[in-house]
Design an enzyme around this catalytic site. Sequence first.
Site, mmCIF file in Angstrom:
data_model
loop_
_atom_site.group_PDB
_atom_site.id
_atom_site.type_symbol
_atom_site.label_atom_id
_atom_site.label_comp_id
_atom_site.label_asym_id
_atom_site.label_seq_id
_atom_site.Cartn_x
_atom_site.Cartn_y
_atom_site.Cartn_z
ATOM 1 N N SER A 113 0.806 -1.215 0.000
ATOM 2 C CA SER A 113 0.000 0.000 0.000
ATOM 3 C C SER A 113 0.845 1.274 0.000
ATOM 4 O O SER A 113 1.621 1.498 -0.906
ATOM 5 C CB SER A 113 -0.948 -0.044 1.195
ATOM 6 O OG SER A 113 -1.874 0.989 1.111
ATOM 7 N N HIS A 114 0.716 2.050 1.062
ATOM 8 C CA HIS A 114 1.358 3.357 1.115
ATOM 9 C C HIS A 114 2.746 3.296 1.748
ATOM 10 O O HIS A 114 3.389 4.315 1.907
ATOM 11 C CB HIS A 114 0.470 4.297 1.930
ATOM 12 C CG HIS A 114 0.082 3.680 3.231
ATOM 13 N ND1 HIS A 114 -0.841 2.655 3.315
ATOM 14 C CD2 HIS A 114 0.531 3.873 4.482
ATOM 15 C CE1 HIS A 114 -0.954 2.268 4.575
ATOM 16 N NE2 HIS A 114 -0.138 2.991 5.306
ATOM 17 N N ASP A 278 -2.642 6.360 -3.486
ATOM 18 C CA ASP A 278 -1.467 5.792 -2.833
ATOM 19 C C ASP A 278 -0.781 4.718 -3.676
ATOM 20 O O ASP A 278 -1.097 4.539 -4.849
ATOM 21 C CB ASP A 278 -1.850 5.226 -1.462
ATOM 22 C CG ASP A 278 -2.676 3.958 -1.591
ATOM 23 O OD1 ASP A 278 -3.419 3.832 -2.580
ATOM 24 O OD2 ASP A 278 -2.577 3.091 -0.703
ATOM 25 N N ASP A 280 -0.917 1.495 -4.043
ATOM 26 C CA ASP A 280 -1.686 0.485 -4.772
ATOM 27 C C ASP A 280 -3.038 0.997 -5.268
ATOM 28 O O ASP A 280 -3.854 0.217 -5.746
ATOM 29 C CB ASP A 280 -1.883 -0.766 -3.905
ATOM 30 C CG ASP A 280 -2.658 -0.460 -2.630
ATOM 31 O OD1 ASP A 280 -2.556 0.667 -2.125
ATOM 32 O OD2 ASP A 280 -3.377 -1.359 -2.142
ATOM 33 N N ASP A 282 -5.723 2.421 -3.756
ATOM 34 C CA ASP A 282 -7.013 2.310 -3.075
ATOM 35 C C ASP A 282 -7.330 3.509 -2.179
ATOM 36 O O ASP A 282 -8.459 3.661 -1.734
ATOM 37 C CB ASP A 282 -7.155 0.969 -2.323
ATOM 38 C CG ASP A 282 -6.059 0.761 -1.306
ATOM 39 O OD1 ASP A 282 -5.167 1.622 -1.186
ATOM 40 O OD2 ASP A 282 -6.088 -0.291 -0.629
ATOM 41 N N ARG A 283 -6.339 4.339 -1.894
ATOM 42 C CA ARG A 283 -6.618 5.510 -1.054
ATOM 43 C C ARG A 283 -6.843 6.749 -1.913
ATOM 44 O O ARG A 283 -6.436 6.784 -3.072
ATOM 45 C CB ARG A 283 -5.448 5.786 -0.113
ATOM 46 C CG ARG A 283 -5.249 4.698 0.893
ATOM 47 C CD ARG A 283 -4.212 5.098 1.917
ATOM 48 N NE ARG A 283 -4.168 4.065 2.950
ATOM 49 C CZ ARG A 283 -3.681 4.226 4.155
ATOM 50 N NH1 ARG A 283 -3.145 5.381 4.494
ATOM 51 N NH2 ARG A 283 -3.696 3.251 5.032
ATOM 52 N N LYS A 377 -11.454 -0.519 -1.164
ATOM 53 C CA LYS A 377 -11.589 0.923 -1.278
ATOM 54 C C LYS A 377 -10.965 1.321 -2.607
ATOM 55 O O LYS A 377 -10.169 0.574 -3.174
ATOM 56 C CB LYS A 377 -10.949 1.638 -0.103
ATOM 57 C CG LYS A 377 -9.493 1.324 0.149
ATOM 58 C CD LYS A 377 -9.056 1.975 1.449
ATOM 59 C CE LYS A 377 -7.634 1.595 1.795
ATOM 60 N NZ LYS A 377 -7.550 0.753 2.993
HETATM 61 C C1 G1P Z 1 -4.274 1.464 8.304
HETATM 62 C C2 G1P Z 1 -5.520 2.302 8.401
HETATM 63 C C3 G1P Z 1 -6.730 1.453 8.071
HETATM 64 C C4 G1P Z 1 -6.568 0.817 6.701
HETATM 65 C C5 G1P Z 1 -5.248 0.060 6.636
HETATM 66 C C6 G1P Z 1 -4.971 -0.477 5.235
HETATM 67 O O1 G1P Z 1 -4.335 0.406 9.222
HETATM 68 O O2 G1P Z 1 -5.643 2.867 9.683
HETATM 69 O O3 G1P Z 1 -7.883 2.257 8.117
HETATM 70 O O4 G1P Z 1 -7.612 -0.074 6.429
HETATM 71 O O5 G1P Z 1 -4.168 0.931 7.001
HETATM 72 O O6 G1P Z 1 -4.897 0.544 4.293
HETATM 73 P P1 G1P Z 1 -3.611 0.449 10.654
HETATM 74 O O7 G1P Z 1 -2.156 0.718 10.402
HETATM 75 O O8 G1P Z 1 -4.228 1.578 11.406
HETATM 76 O O9 G1P Z 1 -3.889 -0.895 11.263
HETATM 77 ZN ZN ZN Z 2 -3.380 1.233 -0.330
#
Ligand code: G1P
Ligand code: ZN
Length: 544
Positions: A113-114, A278, A280, A282-283, A377
């Site tokens: 992801s990010h 982000d 991948d 999804d954000r 998402k």
């Molecule tokens: C974080 C975000 C959560 C999201 C997840 C994946 O998780 O807070 O809302 O679903 O990344 O993108 P966390 O690190 O808080 O467990």
């Molecule tokens: Zn992501």
Amino acid sequence: MKISIVQTRPFQDQKPGTSGLRKRVRTFRQPHYLENFVQAIFDTQRDLQGGMLVLGGDGRYHNRDAIQVIMRMAAANGVARILVGQGGLLSTPAASCVIRKHGAAGGIVLSASHNPGGPEGDFGIKYNTANGGPAPESVTGAIHQATMDIRQYRIAEAAHVDIDHPGEQRLGETIISVIDPVSDYAELMESLFDFDRIRVMFESGAFQMRFDAMHAITGPYAMRILEERLGAPQGTVMRAEPLADFGGGHPDPNLAHARELVQALYGRDAPDFGAASDGDGDRNMILGRRFFVTPSDSLAILAANAHHLPGYSDGIRGIARSMPTSRAADRVAERLGVECFETPTGWKFFGNLLDAGRVTLCGEESFGTGSGHVREKDGLWAVLFWLNLLAVKGRSVEQIVRDHWRTFGRNYYTRHDYEALDSARADTLMQELREGLANMGGRTFGERVVTIADDFAYTDPVDGSVSEHQGIRVLFEDGARIVLRLSGTGTEGATLRVYLERFEPDPEKHDLDTQEALADLARMAEDIAGIRVHTGRDKPDVIT
Ligand code: G1P
Ligand code: ZN
């Protein structure tokens, strides 16, 4: 095709977190590490045998190597067909779209992801089920169990598979189709939004947008959809080329990491609309001219306005938000007379509600918004939703948000993150909080009285499964809230997230600085949790 049976031993750290198994690249590159986890998927997800597997990732470092390994293991484990994104690319929402559209048994999405990429960065692997969504806890639990018992894995002895040209090829009995990663997704977007109307807005020349793809996966998607299909001028999409290390950046669309975009939107001759996604895809982050839309507000505004858009013209069924997400959406649900659900953090908890048709829109405060069109998402979807809304309303982003606050009241909201904490100390903090919960009800802090204090537990209304210990909630009589939880996506140490919220009905008071508006709640969070004493930190590392 020769199949090797390779002897292996379990790794003790393959428990998937909030969103799949995420580790340092160097962890994934240990011999057998990736293979063990992938075999655990094939050992537990029996529908893949003789079925279709969707495969792709966000293009980060190690993506291409991992894809080769997974294709050879899929062939050795009897997968009938693999749909792989050209170049090994598929955004997370596009993977969900492809799984659903082609009736795949499941999908493997490679992404962290990010989180930063590159040899020193992070890598991740996530399994999505046939509905296109992240595997629920029952499935990730079974996969984890299998990683603990694993003794061997199966892999085809084969040469490198070409994934850079669309078309079909065979690996033993398995058919590998290399697909265009964008077209199915673009088609779905076109079915939901009024592309003609958005195109007219761009072509008028009176509307300008900037989209920051952060050198991550949404580059090709945004180029195709925004610039090619919707006629946004060349240069609308910045940092469009996906790079294995995201250009050294942190592919997280927030005010800190999308700095250039933010500067443009707050600078002279600022565009009307700014957005980013982000690693991948999804954000999403949504900006107006000199204006930031919180993800929680964005969810509420999309819900209140969905009926203006073709894909949602019949109205919405219900709304789901993660527990820490602000309660702005709840007010919209109430007004619309639809159900509203509060789920634990993580997109996987929305799947059952979407499948059962109980909700149409879902969102998390962490820049995640989506709907029933896929089971993830979806960053670009949210951007297109806003574009369509701007085209329909003919009002600016800021005006739309202010109109919303006037109608529904404003939920001031912020999140404070304390990163890379010593795990043991963070655990102690949470443990002490839990132990103190029993004495919290009725206590007064300043002028606020605690109504409920608990460790959030969720019973899935569809399958009855229970998820406990999902974060500490302290609710006050006046509707304010403090939530504390530890991150489940970090790869080093612990991250404490503190979420603060209060409701302000009075339009005269909708112009406060968010941090000032929530300063007293931040002090209360300190009093309640003893953050300073436990962590040695006197301020958060990141404020969003
Ligand atoms: C974080 C975000 C959560 C999201 C997840 C994946 O998780 O807070 O809302 O679903 O990344 O993108 P966390 O690190 O808080 O467990
Ligand atoms: Zn992501």
